[in-house]
Design an enzyme around this catalytic site. Sequence first.
Site, PDB file in Angstrom:
ATOM      1  N   GLU A 126     -22.253 -58.177 -25.263  1.00  0.00           N
ATOM      2  CA  GLU A 126     -21.643 -59.505 -25.435  1.00  0.00           C
ATOM      3  C   GLU A 126     -20.189 -59.544 -24.983  1.00  0.00           C
ATOM      4  OE1 GLU A 126     -23.790 -61.557 -25.871  1.00  0.00           O
ATOM      5  OE2 GLU A 126     -25.374 -60.355 -26.770  1.00  0.00           O
ATOM      6  N   PHE A 182     -26.047 -61.124 -38.022  1.00  0.00           N
ATOM      7  CA  PHE A 182     -26.619 -62.471 -38.116  1.00  0.00           C
ATOM      8  C   PHE A 182     -26.802 -63.030 -36.711  1.00  0.00           C
ATOM      9  CE2 PHE A 182     -25.964 -67.131 -38.330  1.00  0.00           C
ATOM     10  CZ  PHE A 182     -27.063 -67.461 -39.123  1.00  0.00           C
ATOM     11  N   GLY A 183     -28.037 -63.425 -36.393  1.00  0.00           N
ATOM     12  CA  GLY A 183     -28.335 -64.031 -35.092  1.00  0.00           C
ATOM     13  C   GLY A 183     -28.601 -65.517 -35.241  1.00  0.00           C
ATOM     14  N   TYR A 184     -28.083 -66.294 -34.314  1.00  0.00           N
ATOM     15  CA  TYR A 184     -28.314 -67.749 -34.358  1.00  0.00           C
ATOM     16  C   TYR A 184     -28.725 -68.281 -32.987  1.00  0.00           C
ATOM     17  CZ  TYR A 184     -23.684 -67.639 -32.293  1.00  0.00           C
ATOM     18  OH  TYR A 184     -22.628 -67.359 -31.448  1.00  0.00           O
ATOM     19  N   GLY A 185     -28.836 -67.381 -32.005  1.00  0.00           N
ATOM     20  CA  GLY A 185     -29.280 -67.756 -30.652  1.00  0.00           C
ATOM     21  C   GLY A 185     -30.556 -66.986 -30.347  1.00  0.00           C
ATOM     22  N   SER A 186     -30.571 -66.298 -29.205  1.00  0.00           N
ATOM     23  CA  SER A 186     -31.794 -65.579 -28.836  1.00  0.00           C
ATOM     24  C   SER A 186     -32.128 -64.468 -29.828  1.00  0.00           C
ATOM     25  CB  SER A 186     -31.664 -65.003 -27.429  1.00  0.00           C
ATOM     26  OG  SER A 186     -30.598 -64.091 -27.385  1.00  0.00           O
TER      27      SER A 186
HETATM   28  C1  BEZ Z   1     -27.359 -64.663 -31.108  1.00  0.00           C
HETATM   29  O1  BEZ Z   1     -27.200 -64.969 -32.266  1.00  0.00           O
HETATM   30  O2  BEZ Z   1     -28.436 -64.640 -30.598  1.00  0.00           O
HETATM   31  C2  BEZ Z   1     -26.167 -64.303 -30.325  1.00  0.00           C
HETATM   32  C3  BEZ Z   1     -25.176 -65.228 -30.202  1.00  0.00           C
HETATM   33  C4  BEZ Z   1     -24.068 -64.891 -29.480  1.00  0.00           C
HETATM   34  C5  BEZ Z   1     -23.956 -63.651 -28.893  1.00  0.00           C
HETATM   35  C6  BEZ Z   1     -24.951 -62.749 -29.042  1.00  0.00           C
HETATM   36  C7  BEZ Z   1     -26.073 -63.067 -29.754  1.00  0.00           C
END
Ligand code: BEZ
Length: 181
Positions: free
Chosen positions: A90, A11-15
Amino acid sequence: MSEAGNDHWIFGYGSLVWRAGFPYAERCPAWIQGYSRRFWQGSTDHRGRPGAPGRVVTLVRDPGATCFGMAYRLTPQDRSDVLDHLDHRERGGYERIEAALHFEQCGEREREASTAWLYIATPSNHNYLGPAGLDEIAAQVRIAYGPSGTNLEYVLELARFLREHRAQDDHVFALAELLTR
Ligand code: BEZ
């Protein structure tokens, strides 16, 4: 075990909502419960530099909240390589956790809830910046840049994704509004 039970999702919530950077079988808009997105993590390697960190998102526990993002289903063949890759990428502050995953409509298909791995930054990591007022966050975002691009682009791409999916996120939208005013 059901077919869904064998699936492995990130699950991605940022980039990750607009750029995965790893192979996947399919991507589906999705959300998790009990977390809110916050620009509380410092970035010195993607959207900032050592000594001039940018601000990127992490999640904080927030009972009753939902966080909308993008889920990626991994193929069984790629699963362990992708996890190794993300764990390594990460390692500067994020920990991998598991959470229940709920899907929006994905293509023609209705999907049952599943579980996903995701990365959250812990307050104990050395790049953690923590809470700050939106004006202070905006001032930092305006000037920060790193190897992956400007911090401003990061915030605006995230806001664009959420708007496109009609998802609510007051923190992201308020920051984007300050930055484009
Ligand atoms: C993301 O969801 O994009 C993300 C957030 C934190 C660390 C790595 C990816």
